[in-house]
Write a protein that holds these residues in place. Structure first.
Motif, PDB file in Angstrom:
ATOM      1  N   LEU A  61       4.181   0.630 -10.949  1.00 43.87           N
ATOM      2  CA  LEU A  61       3.531   0.598  -9.650  1.00 43.87           C
ATOM      3  C   LEU A  61       3.217   2.029  -9.229  1.00 43.87           C
ATOM      4  N   VAL A  62       1.951   2.283  -8.979  1.00 40.91           N
ATOM      5  CA  VAL A  62       1.517   3.618  -8.559  1.00 40.91           C
ATOM      6  C   VAL A  62       0.609   3.442  -7.353  1.00 40.91           C
ATOM      7  N   ASP A  63       0.923   4.081  -6.245  1.00 40.10           N
ATOM      8  CA  ASP A  63       0.064   4.058  -5.067  1.00 40.10           C
ATOM      9  C   ASP A  63      -0.423   2.649  -4.703  1.00 40.10           C
ATOM     10  N   GLY A  64       0.510   1.710  -4.662  1.00 40.76           N
ATOM     11  CA  GLY A  64       0.170   0.374  -4.157  1.00 40.76           C
ATOM     12  C   GLY A  64      -0.474  -0.581  -5.134  1.00 40.76           C
ATOM     13  N   ALA A 109       0.836  -1.210   0.000  1.00 36.93           N
ATOM     14  CA  ALA A 109       0.000   0.000   0.000  1.00 36.93           C
ATOM     15  C   ALA A 109       0.867   1.254   0.000  1.00 36.93           C
ATOM     16  N   GLY A 110       0.522   2.180  -0.877  1.00 38.56           N
ATOM     17  CA  GLY A 110       1.209   3.458  -0.915  1.00 38.56           C
ATOM     18  C   GLY A 110       2.540   3.462  -1.654  1.00 38.56           C
ATOM     19  N   GLN A 111       3.036   2.286  -2.003  1.00 38.37           N
ATOM     20  CA  GLN A 111       4.364   2.233  -2.649  1.00 38.37           C
ATOM     21  C   GLN A 111       4.286   2.540  -4.139  1.00 38.37           C
ATOM     22  N   ASP A 112       5.416   2.951  -4.695  1.00 38.54           N
ATOM     23  CA  ASP A 112       5.496   3.119  -6.148  1.00 38.54           C
ATOM     24  C   ASP A 112       6.880   2.669  -6.643  1.00 38.54           C
ATOM     25  N   ASP A 113       7.088   2.751  -7.947  1.00 36.58           N
ATOM     26  CA  ASP A 113       8.348   2.297  -8.555  1.00 36.58           C
ATOM     27  C   ASP A 113       9.566   2.844  -7.816  1.00 36.58           C
ATOM     28  N   GLU A 114       9.546   4.139  -7.558  1.00 40.54           N
ATOM     29  CA  GLU A 114      10.749   4.762  -7.008  1.00 40.54           C
ATOM     30  C   GLU A 114      10.986   4.378  -5.553  1.00 40.54           C
ATOM     31  N   SER A 115       9.908   4.167  -4.774  1.00 37.29           N
ATOM     32  CA  SER A 115      10.130   3.770  -3.371  1.00 37.29           C
ATOM     33  C   SER A 115      10.655   2.336  -3.303  1.00 37.29           C
ATOM     34  N   VAL A 116      10.191   1.490  -4.204  1.00 37.13           N
ATOM     35  CA  VAL A 116      10.700   0.116  -4.239  1.00 37.13           C
ATOM     36  C   VAL A 116      12.172   0.127  -4.645  1.00 37.13           C
ATOM     37  N   ARG A 172       1.242 -12.392 -11.372  1.00 37.57           N
ATOM     38  CA  ARG A 172       2.664 -12.393 -11.031  1.00 37.57           C
ATOM     39  C   ARG A 172       3.485 -11.527 -11.975  1.00 37.57           C
ATOM     40  N   VAL A 173       4.599 -11.068 -11.466  1.00 31.74           N
ATOM     41  CA  VAL A 173       5.501 -10.227 -12.252  1.00 31.74           C
ATOM     42  C   VAL A 173       6.935 -10.718 -12.116  1.00 31.74           C
ATOM     43  N   HIS A 174       7.720 -10.328 -13.082  1.00 33.02           N
ATOM     44  CA  HIS A 174       9.165 -10.479 -12.970  1.00 33.02           C
ATOM     45  C   HIS A 174       9.636  -9.341 -12.063  1.00 33.02           C
ATOM     46  N   PRO A 175      10.328  -9.679 -10.986  1.00 34.24           N
ATOM     47  CA  PRO A 175      10.617  -8.652  -9.984  1.00 34.24           C
ATOM     48  C   PRO A 175      11.550  -7.541 -10.470  1.00 34.24           C
ATOM     49  N   MET A 176      11.327  -6.350  -9.905  1.00 34.08           N
ATOM     50  CA  MET A 176      12.248  -5.248 -10.171  1.00 34.08           C
ATOM     51  C   MET A 176      13.630  -5.621  -9.627  1.00 34.08           C
ATOM     52  N   ALA A 177      14.664  -5.196 -10.323  1.00 34.90           N
ATOM     53  CA  ALA A 177      16.020  -5.568  -9.906  1.00 34.90           C
ATOM     54  C   ALA A 177      17.011  -4.492 -10.339  1.00 34.90           C
ATOM     55  N   THR A 178      18.142  -4.485  -9.662  1.00 34.56           N
ATOM     56  CA  THR A 178      19.251  -3.661 -10.143  1.00 34.56           C
ATOM     57  C   THR A 178      20.449  -4.570 -10.384  1.00 34.56           C
ATOM     58  N   SER A 179      21.295  -4.171 -11.322  1.00 36.17           N
ATOM     59  CA  SER A 179      22.550  -4.892 -11.546  1.00 36.17           C
ATOM     60  C   SER A 179      23.674  -3.875 -11.540  1.00 36.17           C
ATOM     61  N   PHE A 209      22.471  -0.600 -13.533  1.00 33.26           N
ATOM     62  CA  PHE A 209      21.258  -0.717 -14.335  1.00 33.26           C
ATOM     63  C   PHE A 209      20.048  -1.075 -13.479  1.00 33.26           C
ATOM     64  N   THR A 210      18.907  -0.516 -13.846  1.00 29.83           N
ATOM     65  CA  THR A 210      17.659  -0.838 -13.157  1.00 29.83           C
ATOM     66  C   THR A 210      16.730  -1.553 -14.127  1.00 29.83           C
ATOM     67  N   PHE A 211      16.081  -2.587 -13.638  1.00 30.13           N
ATOM     68  CA  PHE A 211      15.125  -3.332 -14.458  1.00 30.13           C
ATOM     69  C   PHE A 211      13.763  -3.256 -13.776  1.00 30.13           C
ATOM     70  N   TYR A 212      12.820  -2.614 -14.421  1.00 27.55           N
ATOM     71  CA  TYR A 212      11.503  -2.420 -13.811  1.00 27.55           C
ATOM     72  C   TYR A 212      10.668  -3.698 -13.888  1.00 27.55           C
ATOM     73  N   PHE A 213       9.550  -3.700 -13.143  1.00 20.80           N
ATOM     74  CA  PHE A 213       8.667  -4.869 -13.122  1.00 20.80           C
ATOM     75  C   PHE A 213       8.159  -5.187 -14.531  1.00 20.80           C
TER      76      PHE A 213
END
Ligand code: FES
Ligand code: FES
Lengths: 781, 156
Positions: A683-686, A323-330, A454-461, A355-359
């Motif tokens: 992801l916007v507002d949860g 709840a309340g989360q978005d791309d940038e907070s994750v 389900r999603v492919h999780p956000m990740a950084t490399s 590098f960042t990989f979004y959902f």
């Protein structure tokens, strides 16, 4: 010694060496006591002579995957508890095999028919391959994943088929009163020297045994192959083009009426209460409404009636898990969990990437679905699943029934991409059916499948390499990911249980990471570490799991290192790759794809290499990033940079069906395009906003490359390597490198279009399903 | 409850259901023709593509009451002439297009209509025409779809 002790040896005198040694070995199989001929072989432990080919012992300075990879792990998970896969010869002259795997379009039914037909000298249509119901006694052996199907099934299926062939020849020899060595066998008919014929259907009983016994067998040598290695069209092609192929929701199970779940506005919000249940229950066509764990389920005469009911519901919800989360907070949380790089940055001699990989969504075209018929003392289920044993167990658990009271029928899936490892719809169907005491055909709507699926999780490399003028001293990769749900383990009760222990999921994820990741270049000290952060997203190992992202990070860095040394990307890779088998595919694409040709400004080539699943792949792409292309307009579509041409070359070891291999690679390239350029969740507002295929930009005709050239490079590798996922990470790197070379900018996040203005207005989250339009007759053509 | 009637794959069919039920559910859930697939229900994915009076349309976005008694609806099940496949179906087999096959009934019905449209308009069945098709194939069979459409068009 009875005649059938070593029938194939007698029938097929063979030279002792050749073919990598594998098929020269003798294998153990079983004749099974049954009214007609039934033969069997053990999964994972077939060889009589010779040690396992791989060792799990770590060897310093060599990466695990070079000795022992995920394919080996899935096969070896079977070794201690191996069980039998059985082939039966039927009185009607057909041969049947219930395959303990799941086919979601990757064509393994066809490949398995080919293997059996080859070994038994049959035509393809004489071999009936079906998907086995859940068989808990197979333990580790009923997982479909990691592109392991052919690698794990190839030898046991051949062993069983070879046994059957030998046994049928023996039975014919006895009937003809002739020596088995003088008989010939073709298309299910055994012919004697004097022209007598016997069909295998007639021999099915004569060849049967009364007591089960173990026997040895030798397999057909590769040079005698007549079917394997030749292009074969999928055997269900006609059923598909005539609309006869049945998916789970096409099955007509008595009284299993359509059912849909009303879901929360937040991701994973749980229901508290429904305010207008009486109103909903009295809506046309509605038979039942109940609260279940994930929402409010409704059953009605059609899915249309269900959708109307869901849209009319007033439901109170708990907040969701993010709840309340978005791309940038994750992303900020991921950053905090990044493991440090060991080698300190040293000015001019290090090359770094971040590098960042979004959902990304792994929704298939067939949405999550399952049919459940739960009675007081038993349950029968129909759904596409890659982990039927886990499924049977979990459903039994949920329903409070003994495991053997639950029957799981595995249906063919309309695509998987990691989704069919999980039971999201099946658990809901079981719960709903139990609550109302009626059968249900439960299906997720597209909006739910996209936003709550389900999603492919956000990740950084993060990558850091230290380089000198002509060598690479170290190469470090730190992958940090939202927790990838691998609770399916290796498809059995044991690792599923392990994955649920505290830190268990990460432990299993680490195993998959370690066994699938490799840096194929001679880059000195090379480390690849994974850390995961659990944020309660619904995740899944999407097609090719970590590799689509990690390969992008690695191959972009390879180009950077080459540039720093003033080297050409292809020449550099060629020199730093470790093996000739790897260089062969790289050379192939460079030559066929005309590497280094002059390209117009704003367009460029990119090249990449990847090895996984005991296969190797190189890809060369050409991309067009000129404004007139990037800004071309398609109604409600996302355009952007266009890959105009792809040249790809693979060596997958033993080739079963080249046409099927090409299909898998072509499909994977389209997946890779979406993952690299256009396809992501926001992801916007949860909650995720993408609710439709015009919101989530999977590759469409207007994105796909007009030209793709596929090359299969011959190999003497002894076994079939994995194919189904190989092409994804096998081409994401090349696409990213081409983009960087065309624009002169190394991208920092993927997909590249993630932050571009989106050509759609998000659908509301309440009600959770958009209305079906009524103007369909205005858009005919 | 209102009675709805129309022609489906050459037969007059009659079914009792509310006027605003979308035709896809009438065809699939009430009449049991499961060739057209659900992929979105909002006229986006095109998995349900069928023909009405020979033109491509998406029954997920048409009210059953908006279909007249005399309208001829053809699903993938009605495309072949008995055992003789339509040239587009044959091309799909020749090019081994399908992977999971879920999208393919819709792809084939859309392809047939697109070729007819091009012929009527005097256009070539080329990549530009094919890129007007919005059908999703999540398995990514787009390359073989292109080849099959061009081959199927030759024989139509
Ligand atoms: S279901 Fe009709 S267009 Fe998607
Ligand atoms: S073949 Fe699977 S969606 Fe097209």
């Amino acid at each position: 010694m009875p005649a059938h002790r070593a029938p194939a040896t007698a029938l097929r005198p063979r030279p002792p060496e050749g073919e990598g040694g594998v098929s020269r070995r003798r294998f153990l199989g079983y004749l099974i006591a049954a009214p007609t001929l039934v033969v069997a072989a053990e999964m994972g432990r077939q060889t009589v002579f010779g040690a396992p080919e791989a060792s799990a012992a770590p060897i310093p300075s060599v990466q695990t995957t070079e000795l022992y990879d995920l394919s080996d792990a899935i096969r070896d998970a079977a070794r201690p508890t191996a069980n039998l896969i059985k082939i039966e010869v039927n009185r009607d002259g057909t041969v049947s095999f219930a395959m303990p795997r799941s086919d979601n379009g990757q064509g393994i039914i066809t490949s398995t028919q080919m293997i059996i037909a080859e070994e038994m000298d049959l035509e393809l249509d004489q071999v009936v391959v079906t998907l086995a119901d859940a068989r808990p006694e197979l333990v580790f052996n009923q997982l479909t994943g990691g592109s392991s199907a052919m690698f794990t099934l190839y030898t046991p299926v051949r062993v069983a088929a070879a046994l059957a062939r030998g046994r049928l020849l023996d039975a014919a020899a006895a009937a003809f009163d002739q020596d088995a060595g003088t008989l010939s066998s073709r298309a299910g008919v055994i012919t004697s020297l004097t022209g007598g014929t016997l069909g295998i259907g007639e021999l099915a009983e004569k060849a049967a045994v009364q007591t089960t016994e173990q026997v040895e067998v030798v397999l057909k040598p590769r040079e005698e192959f007549r079917i394997l290695g030749k292009p074969q069209t999928k055997t269900d092609a006609r059923a598909i083009v005539t609309g006869k192929k049945q998916f789970a929701t096409d099955l007509q199970i008595p009284d299993a009426l359509p059912s849909v779940v009303c879901r929360a506005p937040d991701l994973n919000g749980a229901p508290i209460a429904i305010d207008n249940v009486d109103e909903i229950r009295s809506m046309p066509g509605v038979t039942d409404v109940e609260i279940i764990a994930t929402g409010v389920a409704v059953r009605a005469v059609t899915f249309g009636h269900c959708i109307d009911a869901v849209r009319a519901m007033t439901v109170q919800w708990e907040p969701g898990t993010v709840a309340g989360q978005d791309d940038e907070s994750v992303l900020a949380d991921l950053r905090k969990a990044e493991l440090p790089l060991a080698v300190p940055p040293a000015g001019g001699s290090t090359v770094e990437g971040d590098f960042t990989f979004y959902f990304k969504s792994n929704s298939s075209l067939e949405t999550n679905c399952a049919i459940a018929d739960v009675r007081s003392d038993s349950a029968e289920m129909w759904f596409p699943t890659k982990t039927p044993i886990t499924a049977q167990d979990q459903i039994a658990d949920l329903l409070g029934l003994p495991t053997n009271a639950v029957t799981v029928h595995v249906t063919e899936g309309g695509g998987s991409f990691g989704r069919k490892l999980f039971l999201d719809a099946a658990l809901e169907a079981a719960e709903f059916s139990q609550k109302i005491g009626k059968p249900v055909k439960l299906m997720w709507t597209r909006a739910d499948d996209s936003r709550q699926g389900r999603v492919h999780p956000m990740a950084t490399s993060r990558v850091r390499a230290s380089v000198t003028a002509d060598s690479v001293l170290s190469f470090e990769l730190r992958h940090t990911s939202v927790s990838m749900d691998v609770s399916h383990g290796f498809g059995d009760a044991l690792t599923v249980a392990a994955s649920r222990l505290p830190s268990g999921n990460l432990a299993v994820a680490e195993v998959i990471w370690e066994l699938s990741q490799t840096v194929p270049y001679n880059f000195g000290v090379s480390t690849r570490l994974l850390n995961e952060v659990d944020m309660r997203f619904n995740t899944a190992p999407m097609r090719n799991v970590y590799s689509p992202d990690s390969t992008v990070a690695r191959e972009l860095m390879v180009d950077q290192i080459a540039a720093k040394m003033g080297r050409d990307p292809y020449e550099f890779r060629r020199e730093f790759l470790k093996h000739d088998r790897q260089r062969a595919v790289l050379d192939k694409v460079a030559e066929e794809g005309n590497w280094g040709r002059t390209m117009e400004e704003g367009t460029a080539q990119g090249i990449s290499f990847q090895t996984e699943y005991k296969s190797v792949i190189a890809t060369l792409v050409e991309i067009d990033c000129r404004p007139e292309t990037v800004n071309r307009s398609v109604r409600e579509g996302l355009t952007g940079p266009r890959v105009t041409k792809v040249t790809t070359a693979v060596d997958v070891g033993v080739v079963i069906n080249p046409r099927g291999i090409e299909a898998q690679i072509l499909g994977a390239i389209n997946d890779a395009l979406a993952m690299t350029l256009t396809g992501s969740m926001s992801l916007v507002d949860g909650h995720f906003v993408e609710a439709s295929w015009d919101n989530y930009f999977y590759t469409r005709q207007w994105n796909t490359p007009p030209e793709v050239n596929f090359h299969l490079v011959e190999s003497d590798a002894p076994e079939p390597g994995g194919v189904g996922e190989l092409g994804v990470g096998g081409s994401t790197g090349a696409i990213a490198c081409a983009y960087a070379r065309a624009t002169g900018k190394v991208p920092e996040y993927f997909p590249i279009m993630h932050k571009e203005p989106r050509p759609f207005e998000p659908y509301p989250t309440v009600p959770p399903i958009p209305p079906s339009p009524t103007n369909g007759l205005d858009t005919t053509f | 409850m209102p009675t709805q009637t129309f022609k489906l794959n050459g037969e007059q069919v009659t079914v009792d259901t509310e006027d605003d039920v979308r035709l896809l559910w009438v065809i699939r859930d009430l009449l049991g023709f499961t060739g057209p697939k659900y992929g979105c229900g909002i006229n986006v994915c095109k998995a349900c593509t069928s023909h009405i009076n020979g033109k491509a349309f998406n029954p997920c976005s048409v009210r059953v009451a908006d279909v007249a008694d005399s309208d001829e609806v053809t699903t993938i099940e009605g495309l072949a002439d008995g055992e003789d496949l339509h040239p587009m179906q044959q091309a799909w087999i020749d090019y081994d297009v399908a992977q999971c096959g879920y999208c393919q009934p819709g792809q084939i019905m859309a392809a047939v209509a697109k070729v007819r449209q091009c012929v009527t308009e005097g256009r070539e069945v080329d990549d530009t025409a094919i890129e007007e098709l919005r059908n999703i194939c999540r398995c990514g069979t787009y390359q073989r779809i292109r080849e099959a459409i061009k081959a199927g068009a030759e024989n139509m």
